[in-house]
Design a protein around this motif. Structure first.
Motif, PDB file in Angstrom:
ATOM      1  N   GLN A 114      -6.628   4.378  14.963  1.00 27.86           N
ATOM      2  CA  GLN A 114      -6.211   3.868  13.850  1.00 27.86           C
ATOM      3  C   GLN A 114      -5.095   4.632  12.828  1.00 27.86           C
ATOM      4  OE1 GLN A 114      -9.955   3.499  11.776  1.00 27.86           O
ATOM      5  NE2 GLN A 114     -10.362   1.279  12.521  1.00 27.86           N
ATOM      6  N   GLY A 115      -5.391   6.011  12.931  1.00 28.36           N
ATOM      7  CA  GLY A 115      -4.464   6.808  12.380  1.00 28.36           C
ATOM      8  C   GLY A 115      -3.051   6.937  13.042  1.00 28.36           C
ATOM      9  N   ALA A 116      -3.157   6.804  14.522  1.00 31.94           N
ATOM     10  CA  ALA A 116      -1.795   6.649  15.104  1.00 31.94           C
ATOM     11  C   ALA A 116      -1.149   5.415  14.864  1.00 31.94           C
ATOM     12  CB  ALA A 116      -2.283   6.731  16.504  1.00 31.94           C
ATOM     13  N   TYR A 117      -1.958   4.281  14.661  1.00 27.77           N
ATOM     14  CA  TYR A 117      -0.968   3.135  14.443  1.00 27.77           C
ATOM     15  C   TYR A 117      -0.340   3.130  12.940  1.00 27.77           C
ATOM     16  CZ  TYR A 117      -0.184  -1.752  12.763  1.00 27.77           C
ATOM     17  OH  TYR A 117       0.479  -2.822  12.117  1.00 27.77           O
ATOM     18  N   LEU A 118      -1.173   3.731  11.971  1.00 24.71           N
ATOM     19  CA  LEU A 118      -0.543   3.799  10.571  1.00 24.71           C
ATOM     20  C   LEU A 118       0.435   4.760  10.457  1.00 24.71           C
ATOM     21  CD1 LEU A 118      -3.775   4.198   8.131  1.00 24.71           C
ATOM     22  CD2 LEU A 118      -2.319   2.133   8.863  1.00 24.71           C
ATOM     23  N   ALA A 119       0.583   5.718  11.378  1.00 24.77           N
ATOM     24  CA  ALA A 119       1.635   6.672  11.419  1.00 24.77           C
ATOM     25  C   ALA A 119       2.805   6.178  11.950  1.00 24.77           C
ATOM     26  CB  ALA A 119       1.088   8.054  12.352  1.00 24.77           C
ATOM     27  N   ALA A 120       2.552   5.191  13.285  1.00 24.99           N
ATOM     28  CA  ALA A 120       3.731   4.518  13.981  1.00 24.99           C
ATOM     29  C   ALA A 120       4.254   3.477  13.097  1.00 24.99           C
ATOM     30  CB  ALA A 120       3.169   3.894  15.122  1.00 24.99           C
ATOM     31  N   LEU A 121       3.661   2.768  11.891  1.00 21.98           N
ATOM     32  CA  LEU A 121       3.867   1.921  11.252  1.00 21.98           C
ATOM     33  C   LEU A 121       5.014   2.206  10.245  1.00 21.98           C
ATOM     34  CD1 LEU A 121       2.976  -1.070  10.315  1.00 21.98           C
ATOM     35  CD2 LEU A 121       1.700   0.149   8.437  1.00 21.98           C
ATOM     36  N   LEU A 122       5.085   3.659   9.775  1.00 23.89           N
ATOM     37  CA  LEU A 122       6.098   4.002   8.699  1.00 23.89           C
ATOM     38  C   LEU A 122       7.601   3.854   9.259  1.00 23.89           C
ATOM     39  CD1 LEU A 122       4.097   7.627   7.774  1.00 23.89           C
ATOM     40  CD2 LEU A 122       4.161   4.957   6.815  1.00 23.89           C
ATOM     41  N   GLN A 123       7.787   3.989  10.461  1.00 25.86           N
ATOM     42  CA  GLN A 123       9.109   3.343  11.076  1.00 25.86           C
ATOM     43  C   GLN A 123       9.665   2.562  10.463  1.00 25.86           C
ATOM     44  OE1 GLN A 123      10.321   3.276  15.503  1.00 25.86           O
ATOM     45  NE2 GLN A 123      11.205   5.287  15.000  1.00 25.86           N
ATOM     46  N   ALA A 124       8.762   1.225  10.477  1.00 27.76           N
ATOM     47  CA  ALA A 124       9.350   0.159  10.101  1.00 27.76           C
ATOM     48  C   ALA A 124       8.143  -0.983   9.662  1.00 27.76           C
ATOM     49  CB  ALA A 124       9.974  -0.725  11.240  1.00 27.76           C
ATOM     50  N   PRO A 125       7.610  -0.661   8.364  1.00 32.61           N
ATOM     51  CA  PRO A 125       6.423  -1.282   7.774  1.00 32.61           C
ATOM     52  C   PRO A 125       6.407  -2.796   8.081  1.00 32.61           C
ATOM     53  CG  PRO A 125       6.988   0.639   6.360  1.00 32.61           C
ATOM     54  CD  PRO A 125       8.042   0.439   7.310  1.00 32.61           C
ATOM     55  N   SER A 126       7.503  -3.349   7.503  1.00 30.73           N
ATOM     56  CA  SER A 126       7.658  -4.743   7.451  1.00 30.73           C
ATOM     57  C   SER A 126       7.501  -5.369   8.971  1.00 30.73           C
ATOM     58  CB  SER A 126       8.900  -5.552   6.757  1.00 30.73           C
ATOM     59  OG  SER A 126      10.152  -4.808   7.196  1.00 30.73           O
ATOM     60  N   GLN A 127       8.414  -4.574   9.893  1.00 28.26           N
ATOM     61  CA  GLN A 127       8.573  -5.217  11.544  1.00 28.26           C
ATOM     62  C   GLN A 127       7.247  -4.734  12.139  1.00 28.26           C
ATOM     63  OE1 GLN A 127      12.376  -4.298  13.158  1.00 28.26           O
ATOM     64  NE2 GLN A 127      12.954  -3.810  10.913  1.00 28.26           N
ATOM     65  N   TYR A 128       6.445  -3.754  11.679  1.00 23.26           N
ATOM     66  CA  TYR A 128       5.517  -3.551  12.773  1.00 23.26           C
ATOM     67  C   TYR A 128       4.187  -4.019  12.347  1.00 23.26           C
ATOM     68  CZ  TYR A 128       8.665  -0.236  15.112  1.00 23.26           C
ATOM     69  OH  TYR A 128       9.702   0.153  16.076  1.00 23.26           O
TER      70      TYR A 128
ATOM     71  N   ALA B  54       0.972  -1.208   0.053  1.00 19.87           N
ATOM     72  CA  ALA B  54       0.049  -0.124  -0.082  1.00 19.87           C
ATOM     73  C   ALA B  54       0.737   1.282   0.095  1.00 19.87           C
ATOM     74  CB  ALA B  54      -0.918  -0.038   1.047  1.00 19.87           C
ATOM     75  N   SER B  55       0.736   2.146  -1.210  1.00 16.14           N
ATOM     76  CA  SER B  55       1.327   3.401  -1.151  1.00 16.14           C
ATOM     77  C   SER B  55       0.048   4.636  -1.148  1.00 16.14           C
ATOM     78  CB  SER B  55       2.116   3.625  -2.489  1.00 16.14           C
ATOM     79  OG  SER B  55       3.400   2.643  -2.679  1.00 16.14           O
ATOM     80  N   GLY B  56       0.450   5.080  -0.076  1.00 18.50           N
ATOM     81  CA  GLY B  56      -0.662   6.410   0.212  1.00 18.50           C
ATOM     82  C   GLY B  56      -1.742   5.840   1.306  1.00 18.50           C
ATOM     83  N   ILE B  57      -2.175   6.952   1.909  1.00 18.58           N
ATOM     84  CA  ILE B  57      -3.221   6.836   2.982  1.00 18.58           C
ATOM     85  C   ILE B  57      -4.489   5.913   2.644  1.00 18.58           C
ATOM     86  CG2 ILE B  57      -4.103   8.954   2.906  1.00 18.58           C
ATOM     87  CD1 ILE B  57      -4.033   8.805   6.285  1.00 18.58           C
ATOM     88  N   GLN B  58      -4.838   6.282   1.518  1.00 17.61           N
ATOM     89  CA  GLN B  58      -6.154   5.713   1.160  1.00 17.61           C
ATOM     90  C   GLN B  58      -6.043   3.970   0.898  1.00 17.61           C
ATOM     91  OE1 GLN B  58      -9.284   6.075   1.120  1.00 17.61           O
ATOM     92  NE2 GLN B  58      -9.975   4.680  -0.285  1.00 17.61           N
ATOM     93  N   ALA B  59      -4.989   3.675   0.330  1.00 14.81           N
ATOM     94  CA  ALA B  59      -4.509   2.151   0.074  1.00 14.81           C
ATOM     95  C   ALA B  59      -4.100   1.637   1.428  1.00 14.81           C
ATOM     96  CB  ALA B  59      -3.451   2.171  -0.835  1.00 14.81           C
ATOM     97  N   ALA B  60      -3.596   2.386   2.436  1.00 12.90           N
ATOM     98  CA  ALA B  60      -3.007   1.939   3.710  1.00 12.90           C
ATOM     99  C   ALA B  60      -4.430   1.637   4.525  1.00 12.90           C
ATOM    100  CB  ALA B  60      -2.400   2.929   4.409  1.00 12.90           C
ATOM    101  N   ALA B  61      -5.292   2.590   4.351  1.00  8.32           N
ATOM    102  CA  ALA B  61      -6.850   2.458   5.264  1.00  8.32           C
ATOM    103  C   ALA B  61      -7.359   1.245   4.944  1.00  8.32           C
ATOM    104  CB  ALA B  61      -7.315   3.538   5.070  1.00  8.32           C
ATOM    105  N   GLN B  62      -7.624   0.782   3.594  1.00 10.82           N
ATOM    106  CA  GLN B  62      -8.116  -0.317   3.089  1.00 10.82           C
ATOM    107  C   GLN B  62      -7.310  -1.614   3.343  1.00 10.82           C
ATOM    108  OE1 GLN B  62     -11.060  -1.033   1.846  1.00 10.82           O
ATOM    109  NE2 GLN B  62     -11.617   1.232   1.235  1.00 10.82           N
ATOM    110  N   ALA B  63      -5.764  -1.473   3.318  1.00 17.68           N
ATOM    111  CA  ALA B  63      -5.160  -2.802   3.754  1.00 17.68           C
ATOM    112  C   ALA B  63      -5.121  -3.140   5.039  1.00 17.68           C
ATOM    113  CB  ALA B  63      -3.644  -2.422   2.982  1.00 17.68           C
TER     114      ALA B  63
END
Length: 741
Positions: A214-228, A192-201
């Protein structure tokens, strides 16, 4: 004045001259002048760079390429990344609280700064020059510039351009527009690239419907998407992302964007399970994901892969892959009523097939379809391998030249006490496992114990070898160190493993004790780099003698034991069944000289969040043991994969195959109310004085009456009693009703 005085005077004058020279060279005036000169030089260089570097055109979409995945013969398997999974949305669509969550997580001073973090940039430059990897501390503006205008390259020139362009963009672009660009270009994982795709994913909603948590989780995720990513994160990863989620919300409170009382009411929003991207239907998604995981282990990061341009050739044999899928359909899926039967709906099948001479994964079955059940049943490690672990107990006993309590060397002809619920002797941890159907056996040999999967025998063998030695052997052969206790219950396979793991372990036995590591990627190439492929064959982890002796034992399991569903004259085979506690998993792990294949069924709840459930009643049958559906799938696949059969035979060094044994039947079949025979004393349970590592012909061709089960109590006349092995309750209390075959 004498000559001595004259020389002293000359020396003093020379020293005064020297000191004066040094002082003259390093005066404060000259030092300050040099410093300011350097400052002016750096400023001049930066001004020149600022004038020289222009804001470029966006490049992300124009340079996006596909990744191509191929079968081993070069035919196309899948094409991914031809388009970015992104839907641009206006910032006004994103709730204000969600916008603030990203700012709080990444760059609290975003609305106040000039678009750059000089300290963070300087740190990034030093890290790049010293080879320490990625920088930290970039502002949202800098990250947006990197994603939208530049590349991900970690070079000094790119970082300097990022700095200049960020200053110019901040001067010419509104903060809201920068934030919108950032939210729409950053990569969130799950493709998922972009917040719309991320919200769906992650949550199955549109960006406009995200809440603050939920927004705070997606924001936290950016530090390490595959690990988080919560679905695949390790316990450490989950802990870290929850901490960063809390850190984000706390920053929002500090900035006045979130009320403290409301913050206290928020709970962590666990994301939904991931789903495969379009085009990943059927087994394709499982194969691509397994390849991606191996690439990641070899240093090809998710970010590198998502940039596109990779050609990945798998070791998957197209014909064998299709045969495995057909065998699962014919032998299992066609027998199930997934829509009308609640038990059938919970059944998950997984399988991995490996070439024991190379380690190549030639076929893999991950489930009903990657778009329906994204977690691969071939590689998941959340179920226990059950009695498929028992051959490793024997391998460790042989490798360590272990002896029984009576001092007899352990081999295939060694006699043990086979009394059901017999407490083990010599262990600090009490353990008294029940044999399948609570059957007791009078002095069975180790070979017979393997044929019948007698828990009492292998529980005592683990104690004789020691749990730590058994674990050491198992780890060396490829069993993962995941929930792996050092207690007698490990004989029942109470650790966690996947069909991928166990296919490698059994391939190691097949390969005469040389370590086999399953590998699915044949090659992975990019225009400017290539992945180093995994070497599937390692060193000798157990002796050939030990490995071949275990193979000898397992051939009889297929010939006349619990794995006889796989018995055919079309190929030579060795294998073992396994059925875990409460019938939550059923396994068949077996090999021919040319293929090592493991098939497993798992009971998985259909409710949100899953969970393990019993397989009992699958396809309106009784217990779904390893000798049933898994063995039938294995036999059908192996016959097809070998082109209808093979003349290849096991080359067992120093081990005689012998003749096929005669199947035993219990000497008595008492009624349900009969009482089991008493547990013999320790004296009567000791092995014979004349053990033999290789059973005599008499042992392998026939059994004396004394080896027949002494009692056959039927505690569960319906045939749905829990199988023998599985995880023990705390303390592994004696007499616990754990069965198997």
């Amino acid at each position: 004045m004498g000559r001595a005085d004259a020389r002293r005077a000359q020396g003093q004058e020379a020293r005064r001259a020297g000191r004066g020279g040094i002082r003259g060279l390093f005066t404060w005036r000259k030092i300050l002048g040099t410093f300011f000169g350097l400052c002016l030089l750096v400023m001049g260089a930066f001004v020149a760079l600022y004038m020289y570097v222009d804001v470029p055109a966006a490049n992300a979409q124009a340079e996006k390429q596909s990744n191509v995945y191929k079968y081993s013969d070069g035919t196309l398997l899948a094409r991914t990344g031809s388009g970015v999974n992104r839907e641009i949305v206006d910032l006004a669509v994103v709730p204000k609280g969600v916008q603030h969550a990203f700012v709080a997580a990444e760059n609290k001073s975003f609305y106040r700064d000039q678009g750059v973090d000089l300290k963070g940039t300087a740190r990034g430059l030093l890290n790049t020059l010293s080879g320490k990897g990625k920088q930290g501390g970039s502002t949202i503006t800098q990250q947006y510039v990197k994603n939208y205008y530049l590349t991900q390259d970690q070079t000094v020139s790119r970082k300097l351009k990022e700095l200049v362009i960020s200053l110019k963009v901040d001067q010419s672009t509104k903060k809201d527009d920068i934030l919108a660009g950032y939210l729409n270009t950053v990569y969130y994982g799950r493709g998922a690239s972009g917040i719309q795709a991320a919200a769906q994913a992650y949550y199955g909603v549109d960006a406009k419907d995200l809440d603050v948590s939920q927004g705070a989780y997606l924001a936290a995720l950016l530090q390490a998407p595959s690990q988080y990513d919560w679905a695949v994160a390790s316990p450490t990863g989950k802990k870290l992302v929850k901490e960063r989620w809390g850190y984000t919300l706390d920053n929002m409170v500090d900035e006045g964007w979130l009320d403290g009382a409301e913050r206290g009411k928020l709970t962590f929003p666990v994301p939904k399970s991931p789903k495969a991207a379009p085009g990943m239907e059927g087994q394709t998604g499982y194969l691509v994901e397994a390849a991606n995981q191996e690439m990641a282990r070899q240093g090809v990061t998710e970010e590198m892969r998502e940039a596109g341009g990779w050609t990945v050739t798998l070791n998957i044999d197209k014909k064998r892959q299709k045969q495995l899928e057909k065998s699962v359909d014919d032998q299992l899926e066609n027998q199930l009523d997934r829509k009308g039967n609640k038990i059938d709906a919970t059944v998950q099948a997984g399988a991995t097939s490996v070439d024991p001479k190379t380690g190549k994964v030639v076929a893999l079955y991950g489930g009903v379809g990657a778009t329906e059940h994204w977690i691969s049943n071939a590689t998941r490690q959340d179920y226990q391998p059950a009695s498929t672990f028992k051959p490793l107990v024997l391998a460790s006993a042989l490798e360590n030249e272990s002896v029984t309590r009576n001092g007899d060397l352990i081999g295939l002809g060694t006699v043990y006490d086979g009394t059901s619920k017999r407490p083990v002797v010599g262990s600090d941890t009490p353990f008294a496992p029940q044999n399948e159907d609570d059957i007791s056996y009078d002095n069975p040999t180790v070979q017979r114990a393997m044929d019948k999967s007698i828990n009492a025998v292998f529980a005592q063998m683990v104690v004789d070898v020691t749990p730590s030695a058994v674990k050491k052997t198992a780890l060396a052969m490829g069993v993962p160190d995941k929930n792996f206790p050092e207690r007698p219950a490990i004989t029942l396979g109470t650790m966690n493993a996947s069909t991928w793991d166990m296919a490698g372990v059994y391939a190691t036995l097949d390969n005469h004790g040389k370590k086999v590591t399953p590998t699915i990627v044949k090659s992975a190439e990019h225009r400017d780099r290539a992945m180093e492929p995994v070497d599937g064959i390692g060193g000798q982890v157990i002796s050939r003698s030990s490995a071949d002796t275990v193979t000898r034992a397992l051939t009889e399991v297929v010939d006349i034991g619990s794995g006889r569903e796989a018995n055919t004259s079309a190929y030579d085979a060795a294998g073992k069944t396994g059925t875990s506690e409460n019938n939550k998993a059923a396994w068949f792990a077996a090999y021919t000289p040319e293929l090592s294949t493991v098939v497993a069924l798992y009971g998985e709840s259909t409710k949100e969040g899953g969970g393990q459930v019993t397989l009992t009643g699958t396809a309106n049958s009784g217990r779904a043991n390893g000798g049933g559906f898994p063995a039938k799938i294995w036999a059908d696949y192996t016959l097809g994969a070998l082109g209808g059969g093979s003349n290849a035979r096991f080359d067992l060094e120093g081990v005689e195959r012998g003749e096929t044994a005669v199947t035993e039947t219990p000497s008595a079949t008492p009624s349900e109310t009969e009482t089991p025979s008493p547990t013999p004393s320790e004296e009567t349970a000791t092995p014979s004085e004349t053990p033999s590592e290789t059973p005599s012909e008499e042992t392998t061709t026939s059994r004396p009456p004394s080896e027949s089960p002494s009692v056959t109590p039927s505690e569960d006349p319906t045939g749905t009693k829990d199988p023998e092995d599985g995880e023990q309750p705390p303390g592994e209390r004696p007499g616990s009703g754990i069965l198997d075959q």
